[in-house]
Design an enzyme around this catalytic site. Structure first.
Site, PDB file in Angstrom:
ATOM      1  N   GLU A  44       8.001   4.680  -0.128  1.00  0.00           N
ATOM      2  CA  GLU A  44       7.368   4.336   1.151  1.00  0.00           C
ATOM      3  C   GLU A  44       7.238   5.546   2.089  1.00  0.00           C
ATOM      4  OE1 GLU A  44       8.680   0.095   2.505  1.00  0.00           O
ATOM      5  OE2 GLU A  44      10.212   0.869   1.183  1.00  0.00           O
TER       6      GLU A  44
ATOM      7  N   TYR B  13      -0.970  -2.575   4.770  1.00  0.00           N
ATOM      8  CA  TYR B  13      -1.140  -1.320   5.496  1.00  0.00           C
ATOM      9  C   TYR B  13      -2.572  -0.810   5.591  1.00  0.00           C
ATOM     10  CZ  TYR B  13       3.862  -1.230   4.684  1.00  0.00           C
ATOM     11  OH  TYR B  13       5.182  -1.550   4.633  1.00  0.00           O
TER      12      TYR B  13
ATOM     13  N   ARG C 229      14.110  -6.722  10.944  1.00  0.00           N
ATOM     14  CA  ARG C 229      13.161  -7.827  10.769  1.00  0.00           C
ATOM     15  C   ARG C 229      13.628  -8.698   9.625  1.00  0.00           C
ATOM     16  NH1 ARG C 229       8.114  -5.632   8.699  1.00  0.00           N
ATOM     17  NH2 ARG C 229       8.404  -7.416   7.357  1.00  0.00           N
TER      18      ARG C 229
ATOM     19  N   ASP D 201      12.120 -11.575   6.975  1.00  0.00           N
ATOM     20  CA  ASP D 201      10.919 -12.242   6.458  1.00  0.00           C
ATOM     21  C   ASP D 201      11.289 -13.616   5.926  1.00  0.00           C
ATOM     22  OD1 ASP D 201       9.491  -9.945   6.995  1.00  0.00           O
ATOM     23  OD2 ASP D 201       9.570  -9.181   4.945  1.00  0.00           O
TER      24      ASP D 201
ATOM     25  N   GLU E 158      13.922 -11.870   2.866  1.00  0.00           N
ATOM     26  CA  GLU E 158      14.640 -10.588   2.897  1.00  0.00           C
ATOM     27  C   GLU E 158      14.828 -10.130   4.334  1.00  0.00           C
ATOM     28  OE1 GLU E 158      12.687  -6.988   2.116  1.00  0.00           O
ATOM     29  OE2 GLU E 158      10.802  -7.632   2.991  1.00  0.00           O
TER      30      GLU E 158
ATOM     31  N   GLY F  54       8.536  -0.998   9.597  1.00  0.00           N
ATOM     32  CA  GLY F  54       7.450  -0.131  10.067  1.00  0.00           C
ATOM     33  C   GLY F  54       7.412  -0.027  11.589  1.00  0.00           C
TER      34      GLY F  54
HETATM   35  N1  LIG Z   1       9.388 -16.418  -3.261  1.00  0.00           N
HETATM   36  C1  LIG Z   1       8.201 -16.108  -2.750  1.00  0.00           C
HETATM   37  N2  LIG Z   1       7.222 -17.061  -2.643  1.00  0.00           N
HETATM   38  C2  LIG Z   1       5.998 -16.755  -2.151  1.00  0.00           C
HETATM   39  N3  LIG Z   1       5.649 -15.528  -1.726  1.00  0.00           N
HETATM   40  C3  LIG Z   1       6.560 -14.540  -1.789  1.00  0.00           C
HETATM   41  C4  LIG Z   1       7.886 -14.772  -2.315  1.00  0.00           C
HETATM   42  N4  LIG Z   1       8.566 -13.614  -2.279  1.00  0.00           N
HETATM   43  C5  LIG Z   1       7.721 -12.700  -1.760  1.00  0.00           C
HETATM   44  N5  LIG Z   1       6.519 -13.239  -1.455  1.00  0.00           N
HETATM   45  C6  LIG Z   1       5.359 -12.539  -0.863  1.00  0.00           C
HETATM   46  O1  LIG Z   1       5.483 -11.154  -1.122  1.00  0.00           O
HETATM   47  C7  LIG Z   1       5.684 -10.403   0.084  1.00  0.00           C
HETATM   48  C8  LIG Z   1       6.725  -9.307  -0.115  1.00  0.00           C
HETATM   49  O2  LIG Z   1       7.969  -9.876  -0.493  1.00  0.00           O
HETATM   50  P1  LIG Z   1       9.340  -9.525   0.209  1.00  0.00           P
HETATM   51  O3  LIG Z   1      10.388 -10.334  -0.470  1.00  0.00           O
HETATM   52  O4  LIG Z   1       9.229  -9.663   1.680  1.00  0.00           O
HETATM   53  O5  LIG Z   1       9.584  -8.007  -0.218  1.00  0.00           O
HETATM   54  P2  LIG Z   1       9.074  -6.596   0.362  1.00  0.00           P
HETATM   55  O6  LIG Z   1       8.420  -6.861   1.694  1.00  0.00           O
HETATM   56  O7  LIG Z   1      10.334  -5.798   0.464  1.00  0.00           O
HETATM   57  O8  LIG Z   1       8.179  -6.062  -0.676  1.00  0.00           O
HETATM   58  C9  LIG Z   1       6.102 -11.436   1.111  1.00  0.00           C
HETATM   59  O9  LIG Z   1       5.736 -10.973   2.392  1.00  0.00           O
HETATM   60  C10 LIG Z   1       5.355 -12.675   0.652  1.00  0.00           C
HETATM   61  O10 LIG Z   1       3.994 -12.636   1.081  1.00  0.00           O
HETATM   62 MG   LIG Z   2       9.019  -8.157   3.186  1.00  0.00          MG
END
Ligand SMILES: Nc1ncnc2c1ncn2[C@@H]1O[C@H](COP(=O)(O)OP(=O)(O)O)[C@@H](O)[C@H]1O
Ligand SMILES: [Mg+2]
Length: 294
Positions: free
Chosen positions: A7, A202, A241, A243, A256, A262
């Site tokens: 990143e 992004y 943050r 999510d 997470e 960012g």
């Molecule tokens: N279990 C899940 N079900 C549906 N969408 C998911 C799931 N896990 C991740 N996502 C999608 O993928 C994106 C990135 O996943 P995330 O777990 O936040 O990891 P990172 O942001 O570190 O890559 C999320 O913002 C969401 O849109």
């Molecule tokens: Mg995320």
């Protein structure tokens, strides 16, 4: 800013915005890229504190935080442990589950899985992602059993990581920004075809961000409280943050925590701060003022 993680590019953008804001607020601030220079130079050059605008491994995972502890230089955001746990989606989930907080059901994947059984257990579609990567790198939305081995390969091999298979949550997505002990107004994230990937995060203008989120006030408060508790249970503090997503029954599921999210002026934490009447410059100074050593 910068660093060596996947990143790096985003971190350079965050760092540039933070630097401009700090200078606009009269702080004698300078850029420092740990990919180019030894951290010990920070001490030698007499800096008083560090604003960490690094993302991903080496910057968000407790290693830089540990080095700054040893140097005795106050830094922004979570400490060593909170950063390390926050970086690790698997261990974050274990802590949340142990405390009864909702996070999608998951399986850790190995090279010789019974892929059919995984799909039967978690249902399809499902999500495969690396446990320690950010920015949606290495993440696959798997819709058939035959895609699973490749999704595993991408998460485990390309990103040399633990691969996590997770139940798919079909609902709207939200992010809770945390500054100090306060959760800021939630942002609802609406990505094209629900595909919130690296590109849509992004580089396109196709993702829509809604702040205020449109949730009922009581539901908004309930999710903010959940996010704050989830953040603190991981040992995270300062700012960050969380999510999360809602399912069809409007039950929340934690995805997470991000301990160094960012910080460009169209990033999410600054957007939530603005909705709370806090300018980007004020936000940056507030985060810097809370810099600490353990
Ligand atoms: N279990 C899940 N079900 C549906 N969408 C998911 C799931 N896990 C991740 N996502 C999608 O993928 C994106 C990135 O996943 P995330 O777990 O936040 O990891 P990172 O942001 O570190 O890559 C999320 O913002 C969401 O849109
Ligand atoms: Mg995320």
């Amino acid at each position: 800013m910068g660093g060596r993680s996947a990143e790096r590019e985003i971190s350079l953008m965050s760092g540039k915005s933070v630097l401009a804001a700090l200078r606009a607020m009269g702080v004698d601030a300078h850029a420092f890229d740990p990919a180019e220079r030894e951290l010990t130079e920070l001490k030698r050059e007499g800096y008083e504190r560090c604003f960490i605008a690094l993302h991903g491994r080496g910057g968000e995972d407790g290693t830089v935080q540990g080095a700054l502890e040893v140097l005795g230089l106050p830094y922004t955001g979570s400490g060593v442990m909170g950063s390390a746990i926050g970086m690790d989606k698997w261990r974050s989930k274990m802590i949340w589950i142990a405390n009864g907080l909702p996070t999608p059901r998951y399986r850790i994947l190995g090279p010789r899985e019974d892929w059919k059984a995984i799909a039967a257990d978690l249902g399809l579609p499902l999500i495969v992602k690396p446990a320690n990567e950010g920015s949606t790198l290495g993440l696959t939305r798997v819709t058939s059993v035959s895609q699973l081995p490749e999704a595993y390969e991408l998460a485990a091999r390309k990103y040399r990581d633990i691969a996590l298979a997770e139940q798919f949550i079909d609902g709207p997505e939200y992010t809770a920004s945390i500054v100090g002990d306060e959760a800021l107004p939630l942002i609802r994230i609406e990505a094209p075809q629900g595909n919130y990937d690296y590109q849509n995060k992004y580089f396109t203008n196709d993702t829509k961000y809604h702040c205020p989120s449109g949730l009922e006030p009581a539901e908004e408060e309930r999710l903010k409280a959940l996010a704050l508790r989830a953040f603190h249970l991981l040992g995270c503090n300062g700012w960050g943050r969380v999510d999360l997503m809602l399912d069809a029954q409007r039950q929340p599921w934690l995805l997470e925590a991000n301990t160094s999210p960012g910080m460009t002026d169209h990033s999410l934490v600054p957007m939530a701060a603005r909705a709370r009447g806090i300018s980007f410059e004020q936000l940056v100074v507030r985060i810097l003022e809370a810099a600490h050593v353990a």
